[in-house]
Design an enzyme around this catalytic site. Structure first.
Site, mmCIF file in Angstrom:
data_model
loop_
_atom_site.group_PDB
_atom_site.id
_atom_site.type_symbol
_atom_site.label_atom_id
_atom_site.label_comp_id
_atom_site.label_asym_id
_atom_site.label_seq_id
_atom_site.Cartn_x
_atom_site.Cartn_y
_atom_site.Cartn_z
ATOM 1 N N ASP A 302 0.869 -1.176 -0.097
ATOM 2 C CA ASP A 302 -0.005 -0.018 -0.028
ATOM 3 C C ASP A 302 0.769 1.404 -0.092
ATOM 4 O O ASP A 302 1.894 1.505 0.774
ATOM 5 C CB ASP A 302 -0.837 0.159 1.331
ATOM 6 C CG ASP A 302 -2.029 1.048 1.027
ATOM 7 O OD1 ASP A 302 -2.723 0.638 0.621
ATOM 8 O OD2 ASP A 302 -1.731 2.249 1.758
ATOM 9 N N ILE A 303 0.723 2.345 -0.970
ATOM 10 C CA ILE A 303 1.218 3.426 -1.081
ATOM 11 C C ILE A 303 0.951 4.393 0.142
ATOM 12 O O ILE A 303 -0.155 4.661 0.346
ATOM 13 C CB ILE A 303 1.203 4.222 -2.272
ATOM 14 C CG1 ILE A 303 1.374 3.157 -3.390
ATOM 15 C CG2 ILE A 303 2.004 5.189 -2.380
ATOM 16 C CD1 ILE A 303 2.753 2.424 -3.536
ATOM 17 N N GLU A 346 -4.515 2.500 -4.505
ATOM 18 C CA GLU A 346 -2.898 2.636 -4.272
ATOM 19 C C GLU A 346 -2.354 1.183 -3.952
ATOM 20 O O GLU A 346 -1.464 1.234 -3.191
ATOM 21 C CB GLU A 346 -2.589 3.731 -3.634
ATOM 22 C CG GLU A 346 -2.866 3.690 -1.995
ATOM 23 C CD GLU A 346 -4.665 4.110 -2.017
ATOM 24 O OE1 GLU A 346 -4.646 4.702 -0.859
ATOM 25 O OE2 GLU A 346 -5.161 4.546 -2.788
#
Length: 423
Positions: A302-303, A346
């Site tokens: 996960d960004i 994301e």
């Protein structure tokens, strides 16, 4: 025949004009949907080309209005759009086909299928190779093929033909059956079909009227068709047109099948696999790993703070950031039996066959470091990664291992982000 071009861009008006005029269409140009609809009340057209975006309506809306009055006229929407939902809406509205602006030759392929052409109007382009030991026959055939729009290379022997085939791409290969020096066209055809480079190239055998057995041998060896001497011009043109048109249609269908496959399996923004494909693939990989007792790991990535990137820089920049990150993930995790997917927003998921927990954790640490150094679009980024592995000696499946990796991702965020946690 008459064609209506509904296109506000003068550049694409000129491009479409050159393409359609070669088919002797009389062209009418308008730059808006309303003007196009008005023209349709005044005149009957055999084909319509319309841009996706017009000053007053979209090409989809225009298409829907035309279909209320005319169910049969071919309508081609010309666009640079790639969004599957939008393209699907265009087809639902009644478009005959969607022509990408970067693939305009596809319009010509569609015209070949839609428009019956006379014996001297086949509009074929490309090159042909003719293996023929008579220079007189070769010159006469060359003149005929020029009328079709084909350039012809001539070879006297199989060796010379194979050399030309190594240096050129041909739309068609023709060969006489009876050659000099104990060679035969049948030997040549067999050599071609044994080479994967020419597996799909159409081959036309030229035979004498008496050689019925030779004709059968030619077809059994891999020739697509044959023609008998003396060769009638119109028959030659028709057979060549059928061979080349069929090959191009197969190539078009192959490209379309590949495009549909990509739409079904790939994320349209990043080009990575999509969630649906990876989920289905994971079911098979986990079943194999359980049966064979082999290692299999899952990374959930996960960004960090990606919403802030969208809020501060805009969604277009956010999309560019995702593309850069996706490209980096594909580079680092794109080996055989490694699969990277965008799961949504994301979040990315990586499936690593043959990776135990230690090896998967090491790779996750490398990804964290690389993402931190990447700075896509000049923006500092980092990622939190959860790692989980198929438990040795236990039968587990993707949902269970993914849930553990997702839990590990949550812990990584709790502990300050920009790190990988394994469970």
């Amino acid at each position: 025949m008459d064609a209506l071009i509904v296109e506000p861009s003068p550049t694409y008006q000129r491009i479409l004009s050159r393409m359609l005029e070669s088919y002797d269409f009389k062209l009418t140009f308008v730059d808006s949907a309303i003007a196009g609809l008005r023209q349709l009340k005044l005149q009957r057209f055999q084909i319509i080309c319309v841009a996706m975006y017009l000053p007053d309506l979209t090409g989809i809306e225009f298409c829907r209005l035309v279909r209320q009055q005319n169910a049969k006229v071919p309508i081609f929407i010309v666009t640079s759009e790639t969004e599957p939902t939008l393209l699907s809406s265009a087809l639902t509205a009644g478009a005959t086909d969607i022509i990408r602006k970067d693939d305009l030759p596809r319009l010509e392929e569609s015209l070949h299928a839609l428009i019956p052409l006379g014996p001297f109007r086949y509009n074929i382009s490309g090159k042909a190779l003719y293996l023929e030991d008579s220079l007189t026959v070769a010159k006469a055939t060359d003149a005929k093929l020029k009328r079709l729009g084909l350039q012809m290379d001539h070879a006297f022997s199989i060796a010379q033909a194979m050399q030309l085939l190594g240096d050129n791409k041909y739309e068609l290969i023709m060969t006489d059956i009876v050659l000099q020096d104990n060679e035969t066209g049948i030997d040549f055809i067999r050599d071609l079909r044994a080479d994967s480079r020419f597996a799909q190239t159409p081959i036309l055998a030229v035979t004498s009227l008496e050689s019925i057995n030779r004709r059968i041998q030619a077809l059994q060896s891999g020739a697509n068709d044959y023609i008998s001497k003396p060769v009638l011009d119109e028959e030659l043109f028709a057979r060549i047109n059928n061979l080349i048109s069929s090959t191009r249609l197969i190539e078009q269908l192959t490209r379309e099948r590949q495009r549909l496959l990509e739409l079904a399996t790939k994320d349209h923004l990043t080009g990575l696999y999509n969630r649906h494909f990876l989920t289905e693939l994971a079911k098979r990989r986990f079943a194999d790993a359980n049966r064979q007792q082999t290692a299999l790991s899952v990374l959930v990535i996960d960004i960090d703070h990606f919403k802030q990137i969208n809020d501060q820089h805009g969604h277009q920049v956010g999309d560019k950031v995702l593309k850069r990150i996706a490209a980096m993930l594909q580079t680092l995790c794109g080996a055989e039996d490694q699969y990277v997917a965008r799961f949504g927003g994301e979040e990315f998921v990586v499936l690593l066959t043959g990776y135990d927990l230690q090896r998967a954790s090491e790779l996750a640490g490398q990804l964290c470091q690389s993402l931190h150094q990447l700075q896509p679009e000049g923006i500092a980024t980092s990622a939190s990664i959860g790692v989980a592995t198929l438990a040795a000696g236990q039968e587990e499946y993707f949902d269970e291992v993914f849930a553990r990796a997702d839990k590990a991702l949550y812990l990584a965020k709790q502990q300050g982000r920009n790190r990988a946690i394994a469970l």
